[in-house]
Design a protein around this motif. Sequence first.
Motif, PDB file in Angstrom:
ATOM      1  N   LEU A   1       0.811  -1.211   0.000  1.00  0.00           N
ATOM      2  CA  LEU A   1       0.000   0.000   0.000  1.00  0.00           C
ATOM      3  C   LEU A   1       0.849   1.268   0.000  1.00  0.00           C
ATOM      4  O   LEU A   1       0.442   2.295  -0.551  1.00  0.00           O
ATOM      5  CB  LEU A   1      -0.953   0.003   1.193  1.00  0.00           C
ATOM      6  N   THR A   2       2.047   1.211   0.603  1.00  0.00           N
ATOM      7  CA  THR A   2       2.947   2.366   0.522  1.00  0.00           C
ATOM      8  C   THR A   2       3.403   2.569  -0.920  1.00  0.00           C
ATOM      9  O   THR A   2       3.529   3.705  -1.393  1.00  0.00           O
ATOM     10  CB  THR A   2       4.152   2.184   1.453  1.00  0.00           C
ATOM     11  N   GLY A   3       3.633   1.460  -1.631  1.00  0.00           N
ATOM     12  CA  GLY A   3       3.972   1.567  -3.050  1.00  0.00           C
ATOM     13  C   GLY A   3       2.847   2.208  -3.849  1.00  0.00           C
ATOM     14  O   GLY A   3       3.076   3.081  -4.701  1.00  0.00           O
ATOM     15  N   MET A   4       1.611   1.809  -3.566  1.00  0.00           N
ATOM     16  CA  MET A   4       0.460   2.420  -4.231  1.00  0.00           C
ATOM     17  C   MET A   4       0.367   3.909  -3.895  1.00  0.00           C
ATOM     18  O   MET A   4       0.066   4.746  -4.761  1.00  0.00           O
ATOM     19  CB  MET A   4      -0.827   1.716  -3.801  1.00  0.00           C
ATOM     20  N   GLY A   5       0.650   4.245  -2.646  1.00  0.00           N
ATOM     21  CA  GLY A   5       0.606   5.637  -2.218  1.00  0.00           C
ATOM     22  C   GLY A   5       1.647   6.483  -2.923  1.00  0.00           C
ATOM     23  O   GLY A   5       1.386   7.638  -3.276  1.00  0.00           O
ATOM     24  N   TYR A   6       2.820   5.907  -3.141  1.00  0.00           N
ATOM     25  CA  TYR A   6       3.873   6.659  -3.833  1.00  0.00           C
ATOM     26  C   TYR A   6       3.455   6.971  -5.273  1.00  0.00           C
ATOM     27  O   TYR A   6       3.720   8.060  -5.786  1.00  0.00           O
ATOM     28  CB  TYR A   6       5.192   5.889  -3.839  1.00  0.00           C
ATOM     29  N   VAL A   7       2.798   6.018  -5.911  1.00  0.00           N
ATOM     30  CA  VAL A   7       2.314   6.248  -7.277  1.00  0.00           C
ATOM     31  C   VAL A   7       1.322   7.419  -7.292  1.00  0.00           C
ATOM     32  O   VAL A   7       1.381   8.287  -8.179  1.00  0.00           O
ATOM     33  CB  VAL A   7       1.659   4.971  -7.851  1.00  0.00           C
ATOM     34  N   ALA A   8       0.400   7.446  -6.311  1.00  0.00           N
ATOM     35  CA  ALA A   8      -0.574   8.545  -6.234  1.00  0.00           C
ATOM     36  C   ALA A   8       0.123   9.878  -5.978  1.00  0.00           C
ATOM     37  O   ALA A   8      -0.220  10.908  -6.583  1.00  0.00           O
ATOM     38  CB  ALA A   8      -1.590   8.265  -5.133  1.00  0.00           C
ATOM     39  N   TYR A   9       1.133   9.876  -5.102  1.00  0.00           N
ATOM     40  CA  TYR A   9       1.890  11.096  -4.789  1.00  0.00           C
ATOM     41  C   TYR A   9       2.654  11.604  -6.007  1.00  0.00           C
ATOM     42  O   TYR A   9       2.631  12.799  -6.322  1.00  0.00           O
ATOM     43  CB  TYR A   9       2.844  10.799  -3.634  1.00  0.00           C
TER      44      TYR A   9
ATOM     45  N   PHE B   1       1.737  16.867   1.339  1.00  0.00           N
ATOM     46  CA  PHE B   1       0.891  16.496   2.481  1.00  0.00           C
ATOM     47  C   PHE B   1       0.459  15.035   2.354  1.00  0.00           C
ATOM     48  O   PHE B   1       0.485  14.275   3.322  1.00  0.00           O
ATOM     49  CB  PHE B   1      -0.332  17.425   2.501  1.00  0.00           C
ATOM     50  N   LEU B   2       0.088  14.638   1.141  1.00  0.00           N
ATOM     51  CA  LEU B   2      -0.338  13.263   0.889  1.00  0.00           C
ATOM     52  C   LEU B   2       0.773  12.267   1.186  1.00  0.00           C
ATOM     53  O   LEU B   2       0.525  11.230   1.829  1.00  0.00           O
ATOM     54  CB  LEU B   2      -0.782  13.121  -0.569  1.00  0.00           C
ATOM     55  N   TRP B   3       2.002  12.544   0.762  1.00  0.00           N
ATOM     56  CA  TRP B   3       3.095  11.585   0.953  1.00  0.00           C
ATOM     57  C   TRP B   3       3.385  11.354   2.435  1.00  0.00           C
ATOM     58  O   TRP B   3       3.621  10.218   2.865  1.00  0.00           O
ATOM     59  CB  TRP B   3       4.354  12.055   0.227  1.00  0.00           C
ATOM     60  N   ILE B   4       3.330  12.405   3.236  1.00  0.00           N
ATOM     61  CA  ILE B   4       3.549  12.242   4.683  1.00  0.00           C
ATOM     62  C   ILE B   4       2.449  11.377   5.283  1.00  0.00           C
ATOM     63  O   ILE B   4       2.707  10.492   6.112  1.00  0.00           O
ATOM     64  CB  ILE B   4       3.599  13.613   5.378  1.00  0.00           C
ATOM     65  N   LEU B   5       1.204  11.597   4.845  1.00  0.00           N
ATOM     66  CA  LEU B   5       0.101  10.768   5.339  1.00  0.00           C
ATOM     67  C   LEU B   5       0.259   9.312   4.925  1.00  0.00           C
ATOM     68  O   LEU B   5      -0.052   8.395   5.701  1.00  0.00           O
ATOM     69  CB  LEU B   5      -1.237  11.304   4.824  1.00  0.00           C
ATOM     70  N   ILE B   6       0.728   9.071   3.704  1.00  0.00           N
ATOM     71  CA  ILE B   6       0.954   7.703   3.235  1.00  0.00           C
ATOM     72  C   ILE B   6       1.950   6.986   4.142  1.00  0.00           C
ATOM     73  O   ILE B   6       1.739   5.825   4.530  1.00  0.00           O
ATOM     74  CB  ILE B   6       1.464   7.704   1.775  1.00  0.00           C
ATOM     75  N   LEU B   7       3.033   7.672   4.494  1.00  0.00           N
ATOM     76  CA  LEU B   7       4.026   7.067   5.397  1.00  0.00           C
ATOM     77  C   LEU B   7       3.450   6.862   6.797  1.00  0.00           C
ATOM     78  O   LEU B   7       3.760   5.868   7.469  1.00  0.00           O
ATOM     79  CB  LEU B   7       5.275   7.954   5.463  1.00  0.00           C
ATOM     80  N   SER B   8       2.586   7.784   7.234  1.00  0.00           N
ATOM     81  CA  SER B   8       1.992   7.650   8.573  1.00  0.00           C
ATOM     82  C   SER B   8       1.001   6.496   8.636  1.00  0.00           C
ATOM     83  O   SER B   8       0.635   6.053   9.726  1.00  0.00           O
ATOM     84  CB  SER B   8       1.300   8.953   8.980  1.00  0.00           C
TER      85      SER B   8
END
Length: 455
Positions: A105-113, A132-139
């Motif tokens: 899911l972090t990989g998916m989040g990076y694609v969105a970011y 802001f999105l990338w920090i939330l993805i990591l959190s």
Amino acid sequence: MFKDRFKKELKTTIKLAVPIIIAQLGVVLMGVTDNVMVGRLLGKVPLGASGIANSIAFLISSLAVGGMSVVAPMVSKYYAEKDSSGLKELYVSTLWVTGIFSVVLTGMGYVAYANFQWFQQPDIINQTSSDFLWILILSNIPLYFFISLKQFSDGLSKAKIAMVITTFGLGFNIIVNYFLITGTAWWAPMGLLGAAYATFLTRILMAVLLFVYFKYSKSFSHYFSHLSFTFNKGLVSEILKRSIPGGSQFFFEIAAFSFAVIMMGWISETALAAHQIAINIASTTYMMATGISFAGGIRVGEAWGQRSPKGIRTAGYASYFLVLAFMGISMMLILLFDNALLGFYIDDQEVITAALPLLAIAAFFQLSDGFQVVGLGVLRGLSDIKIPTIITFVAYWCVALPLGYFLGFKFGFKAQGIWWGLLVGLSLSGVFLYARFNNLTSSAALRRRFVTGAK
């Protein structure tokens, strides 16, 4: 006889549900406080930017947050069967599955970011939302582990510890939020990004506190000491087989609301901010309803472990009764205090005027929202996941979103049209899930499942 049994089940479910609800409320109130503080301290554009970033991050996390909720009924079933070794293996395997979710899911989040322009938002939103999105993805990573650990305290009917930790985390988040957004004598104001970093730090703290409590508390140490972290392929596969469709149920609903956020951005920044406030209020009551849903799933799972048909049906109906009562009260409160609720978020009359009709629709779908989320919970207690997943997909993606798009953009109802589409999807999902529970818990159906040993 039935009335006495039903009253007893109501009391038991309430006792289990209240700390779960408070913990769920604590999690969602972190988002609420973020939005309130961003709206009050920074204005409507940062509020809209944080809203779409939160929606995308929550959408991605929903696959794990919803997926791992299948674990609590498994825990309650093992506990009812007095299988301590099974609980230990389940705990370790759950951590392995959480690690898998974190990576994917972090990989998916990076694609969105990295491709934030896909969401076709106004330029001013694009400039502030992606980081802001990338920090939330990591959190989300510590959030996944906290949610996974929480399944064991909930499944063992010891939900208070997660409640206490979440409440503490909420207070911590408010304080850190303020100082990171506005700055102090020691560091410069971080603005919008300060709210994201506060969420990250809070989620790490919550996961660590719950893990430490499990390891050293007398209440849990006999379950979670002397563990072997050997990869149990069979059990990991079983959890994934349940959690992926279980997470998909949650994903389809959250995705519908997240896509609604994107469509709001197509209208205007004002519509986006208005939608964000209204959906935040509705999300608060929804997350509290999920506490009843989780409690219902645990109670149904425990009755399943005891092979009690009457217990299964009573637990399910008690959960339905509680959620309808709670969401009915929520509906009335939203209708009565709509202006006060909106004014709490932002002092912008244009946004408040746009949000008022949306909040009125949100009030009416309280009942539908509660009805469908409890349906998912009690069916999860029966390990019935695939058909409910299909129901949620059809209700949201084949009905709610297309209808909302046509009402909003083709028929000119704009933001209100999108929300009417969501209401119809919620209602259909609730009706079909209730019919599914009734069918599966008939005497003949339960006898067949007990005889065949269906999981």
